[in-house]
Motif scaffolding. Structure first.
Motif, mmCIF file in Angstrom:
data_model
loop_
_atom_site.group_PDB
_atom_site.id
_atom_site.type_symbol
_atom_site.label_atom_id
_atom_site.label_comp_id
_atom_site.label_asym_id
_atom_site.label_seq_id
_atom_site.Cartn_x
_atom_site.Cartn_y
_atom_site.Cartn_z
ATOM 1 N N VAL A 86 0.852 -1.203 0.000
ATOM 2 C CA VAL A 86 0.000 0.000 0.000
ATOM 3 C C VAL A 86 0.883 1.246 0.000
ATOM 4 N N LYS A 87 1.963 1.189 0.780
ATOM 5 C CA LYS A 87 2.894 2.325 0.858
ATOM 6 C C LYS A 87 3.516 2.596 -0.525
ATOM 7 N N ARG A 88 3.915 1.510 -1.191
ATOM 8 C CA ARG A 88 4.530 1.661 -2.510
ATOM 9 C C ARG A 88 3.530 2.223 -3.516
ATOM 10 N N ARG A 89 2.286 1.706 -3.456
ATOM 11 C CA ARG A 89 1.261 2.173 -4.390
ATOM 12 C C ARG A 89 0.970 3.646 -4.180
ATOM 13 N N ASP A 90 0.892 4.043 -2.901
ATOM 14 C CA ASP A 90 0.620 5.460 -2.590
ATOM 15 C C ASP A 90 1.710 6.359 -3.138
ATOM 16 N N ALA A 91 2.965 5.919 -2.896
ATOM 17 C CA ALA A 91 4.097 6.751 -3.348
ATOM 18 C C ALA A 91 4.080 6.886 -4.866
ATOM 19 N N LEU A 92 3.842 5.754 -5.560
ATOM 20 C CA LEU A 92 3.822 5.802 -7.029
ATOM 21 C C LEU A 92 2.697 6.706 -7.525
ATOM 22 N N ASN A 93 1.560 6.583 -6.891
ATOM 23 C CA ASN A 93 0.421 7.387 -7.306
ATOM 24 C C ASN A 93 0.701 8.875 -7.118
ATOM 25 N N LYS A 94 1.342 9.210 -5.983
ATOM 26 C CA LYS A 94 1.659 10.622 -5.736
ATOM 27 C C LYS A 94 2.667 11.131 -6.759
ATOM 28 N N ILE A 95 3.647 10.275 -7.086
ATOM 29 C CA ILE A 95 4.644 10.687 -8.089
ATOM 30 C C ILE A 95 3.955 10.986 -9.416
ATOM 31 N N LEU A 96 3.068 10.059 -9.814
ATOM 32 C CA LEU A 96 2.388 10.248 -11.104
ATOM 33 C C LEU A 96 1.491 11.479 -11.069
ATOM 34 N N ASP A 97 0.888 11.739 -9.897
ATOM 35 C CA ASP A 97 0.042 12.932 -9.786
ATOM 36 C C ASP A 97 0.875 14.204 -9.910
ATOM 37 N N ILE A 98 2.049 14.190 -9.277
ATOM 38 C CA ILE A 98 2.913 15.381 -9.377
ATOM 39 C C ILE A 98 3.369 15.562 -10.820
ATOM 40 N N LYS A 99 3.708 14.439 -11.447
ATOM 41 C CA LYS A 99 4.170 14.546 -12.845
ATOM 42 C C LYS A 99 3.034 14.968 -13.761
ATOM 43 N N GLY A 100 1.810 14.721 -13.338
ATOM 44 C CA GLY A 100 0.650 15.097 -14.160
ATOM 45 C C GLY A 100 -0.077 13.864 -14.631
ATOM 46 N N THR A 101 -1.418 13.877 -14.561
ATOM 47 C CA THR A 101 -2.173 12.689 -14.969
ATOM 48 C C THR A 101 -2.217 12.572 -16.485
ATOM 49 N N ILE A 102 -1.946 13.698 -17.173
ATOM 50 C CA ILE A 102 -1.809 13.608 -18.631
ATOM 51 C C ILE A 102 -0.348 13.918 -18.943
ATOM 52 N N ARG A 103 0.375 12.927 -19.374
ATOM 53 C CA ARG A 103 1.787 13.142 -19.679
ATOM 54 C C ARG A 103 1.992 12.993 -21.176
ATOM 55 N N VAL A 104 2.882 13.815 -21.694
ATOM 56 C CA VAL A 104 3.114 13.775 -23.140
ATOM 57 C C VAL A 104 4.604 13.612 -23.427
ATOM 58 N N PHE A 105 4.924 12.567 -24.157
ATOM 59 C CA PHE A 105 6.296 12.320 -24.599
ATOM 60 C C PHE A 105 6.363 12.590 -26.101
ATOM 61 N N CYS A 106 7.577 12.851 -26.562
ATOM 62 C CA CYS A 106 7.740 13.051 -28.005
ATOM 63 C C CYS A 106 8.848 12.129 -28.504
#
Ligand SMILES: Nc1ncnc2c1ncn2[C@@H]1O[C@H](COP(=O)(O)OP(=O)(O)OP(=O)(O)O)[C@@H](O)[C@H]1O
Length: 640
Positions: free
Chosen positions: A85-105
């Protein structure tokens, strides 16, 4: 107390039993050296040692240690769950900080047919891309930019955390966007030597599922194509119909329930128990996809191809709630200026349809980005399908593809502008230096937490494996010595048996025999003579089996049995052998998912058989035919 031996059961008084329990085996063997019974100085000392009697206190000790181990495993599982649960929370927070819509080129590398210019129009940095056009330089920022030398592996490393969040229960959508011929299909599918995101993702999810023993994950797959506003089921079995009758794969309806969850009625959903089956189905779906030759790409995808992996996560307790999440991997049709592709007729219509749905997608993403109340999902089939994977709580990754060529600069700027609009709410460049530093610090902390939790999870997982192994051994020892344990006497449901068989790691037969013989009292292990007898019996049976097989294949020589080994057709043993050896499934026999298996797997959509993967591809060796096939990849004959 009754003590059983092979031949008889002797009733002993508790006193006798006590005596025999405390007799050390050494005494009994040493006493028999001169043929006489062991003599003891004390009248209370045991006189006769019965090796078949097991001490009561040892039985209780064994029972206690089994109970302790069971308790320990429960505690370890809880501990592992909390780290997970701790790992999932941390990953989710990271992805939220990075943005739920991410764009690579990603910038495609030059093809052998393309000429490189000294002054290339595209310049890249790790998060920036600049395009020079008519003396003007335009810059675009992205979450990540992959240059021409980036490998498929480099791309996948960045995509992987998002896949992980799909396994953690989030809906995820990975999309490849870009001008036709810029490498969308290459990134998503790849080649045999350089597999793309989809085959790697399939491998990764099964790998992660094998590591996760706190809950069980199961997967199913669907593939569909959005072609000219119609949905086409790419995994539908070919119906039995006459040659002139077109195959109807397009009777699909998009339904949204009260909770906003999307269901595509009639879409084939296949269970994928392992990576080989998953790859087999994926390749099958790809072959049915509509492609066409254009000026720009000889096998241009004329539609959006969507691959959906549905992830079912079951908790370790049987009554635990089942979580379902979706991972969409989408190879969008090429965005293109229709004039440039030289498209006419149907190909032109296809191009128009692709552009319309891409602009509907852009509108949806823009509305999500602005967090506007109304999101125009209904404007295209593509956005209707992806509705529950583009909204709240979902993660979107868009990979924009551009060409490195000078003549494509106009298209490149269009694609980059589209991607810029789709970028996450807070672009890093818009943040002040202070906020940027804080954000990076927070991310580093979370990444540390996530790594730590992952290591701990792994450690506890290993402890669980060890404890489970020990528990199995102790239970085995108990049942061979004292009979079945109380809780093992109650019948086990087939579901539990299945779960057990999935979880139990494979141990070689030899290792099991060794571990059993080490844990058993010596008198219970096989002797040289008994092993020889068993070996002879096994050899005899295998000889008879071989003969029976040859007999079926009609070989005369194999019928010449010696007198002692001869078997008659009327011999019942022979009949049984023939029957059982004929039971082997024939090649290509489909593995039908019965209702009960389907219920176990948790699938609630259409039943479908899972044929074994075929190793042989049908290809043409005729060069003329090959060329024709190359130019006419459109496989629309079965489309309605
Ligand atoms: N990064 C890359 N490295 C090497 N070759 C590439 C790369 N990207 C694309 N290619 C090659 O470029 C050609 C066109 O790529 P692809 O078919 O993937 O384009 P596409 O964007 O999917 O086109 P369409 O939209 O028309 O389907 C293929 O021959 C592919 O092998």
């Amino acid at each position: 107390m009754f003590i059983s031996t092979e031949e008889e059961q002797i009733a002993l008084s508790p006193n006798n039993a006590k005596h025999s329990l405390i007799s050390p085996p050494m005494e009994s063997s040493s006493g028999s050296l001169d043929g006489s019974s062991p003599v003891s100085d004390s009248p209370d000392s045991p006189v006769i040692a019965d090796v078949n009697v097991f001490p009561e206190h040892l039985k209780m000790e064994l029972e206690q240690s089994i109970a302790n181990l069971e308790e320990e495993i429960v505690q370890l599982r809880l501990k592992k769950k909390s780290f997970d649960v701790k790992r999932r929370d941390a990953l989710n927070k990271i992805l939220d900080i990075k943005g739920t819509i991410r764009v690579f080129c990603r910038v495609r590398s030059f093809l052998v047919t393309e000429r490189r210019k000294v002054n290339e129009p595209i310049l890249t940095e790790s998060e920036k891309i600049a395009v020079r056009s008519a003396g003007v330089k335009k810059e675009f920022g992205f979450d990540k930019v992959f240059n021409q030398t980036s490998s498929q592996e480099d791309v996948f490393v960045e995509v992987e955390p998002i896949l992980r969040s799909a396994l953690d229960g989030h809906n995820v959508c990975v999309m490849a966007y870009g001008q036709t011929g810029t490498g969308k299909t290459f990134t998503m599918d790849g080649t045999n030597d350089q597999p793309g995101i989809v085959p790697r993702a399939l491998e990764e999810i099964f790998h992660q599922a094998s590591l996760d023993n706190s809950s069980s994950l199961s997967f199913s797959m669907s593939m569909l194509e959005v072609y000219m506003g119609n949905l086409k089921d790419l995994l539908a079995p070919k119906p039995v119909c006459r040659a002139y009758e077109p195959i109807n794969r397009c009777n699909l309806n998009i339904q949204t329930d009260a909770k906003g969850l999307v269901d595509i009625e009639g879409l084939t959903e296949v269970q994928i128990p392992d990576v080989t089956k998953a790859q087999w189905w994926y390749n099958k779906g790809r072959r049915v996809r509509s492609t066409s030759w254009t000026n720009v790409n000889e096998a241009s995808s004329r539609s959006h191809c969507l691959t959906r992996i549905t992830i079912f996560r079951h908790g370790d307790a049987l009554e635990a709630k089942r979580e379902v999440s979706k991972l969409w991997m989408v190879d969008l049709g090429g965005s293109e200026r229709l004039l440039k592709t030289g498209a006419t007729g149907q190909t032109l219509d296809e191009g128009r349809a692709i552009n319309l749905s891409l602009s509907a997608l852009a509108d949806v993403i823009a509305a999500l980005r602005r967090k506007r109340g109304h999101v125009p999902y209904r404007n295209s089939k593509l956005t209707q399908i992806l509705k529950d994977s583009l909204g709240d709580g979902s993660k979107i990754l868009m990979l924009v593809h551009v060409s490195p060529c000078d003549e494509d600069v106009g298209e490149t700027i269009c694609s980059l502008s589209f991607a810029k609009r789709a970028r996450a709410v807070e672009s890093i460049r818009e943040l002040s230096e202070d906020l940027r530093k804080q954000r990076e610090k927070k991310m580093a902390e979370l990444e540390g937490d996530m790594r730590e939790a992952k290591v701990e999870c792994q450690k506890v997982g290993n402890q669980i494996n060890e404890a489970e192994f020990l528990l199995r051994e102790k239970k085995k020892l108990f049942s061979t010595t004292y009979g079945l344990l109380e809780d093992e006497k109650t019948p086990i449901s087939p579901k539990e048996t299945l779960k057990e068989s999935i979880k139990t790691p494979r141990v070689s037969e030899k290792a099991i025999r060794r571990s059993i013989s080490n844990s058993l009292p010596r008198f219970m292990t096989s002797t040289v003579a008994s092993r020889q007898r068993q070996g002879t019996a096994e050899r005899e049976i295998s000889v008879i089996n071989v003969r029976a097989r040859s007999l079926r294949s009609g070989s005369r020589s194999s019928m010449q049995f010696s007198h002692s080994q001869s078997l008659s057709f009327l011999d019942p043993r022979f009949k049984v052998m023939l029957r059982t050896s004929n039971k082997k499934p024939r090649y290509g026999e489909p593995d039908i998912l019965t209702e009960s298996r389907k219920a176990n797997s948790g699938l609630d959509s259409k039943t479908i058989f899972v044929p074994p993967p075929r190793s042989k591809m049908v290809t043409s060796s005729d060069p003329n035919l090959k060329a024709t096939l190359c130019r006419h990849r459109r496989r629309m004959s079965d489309f309605m």
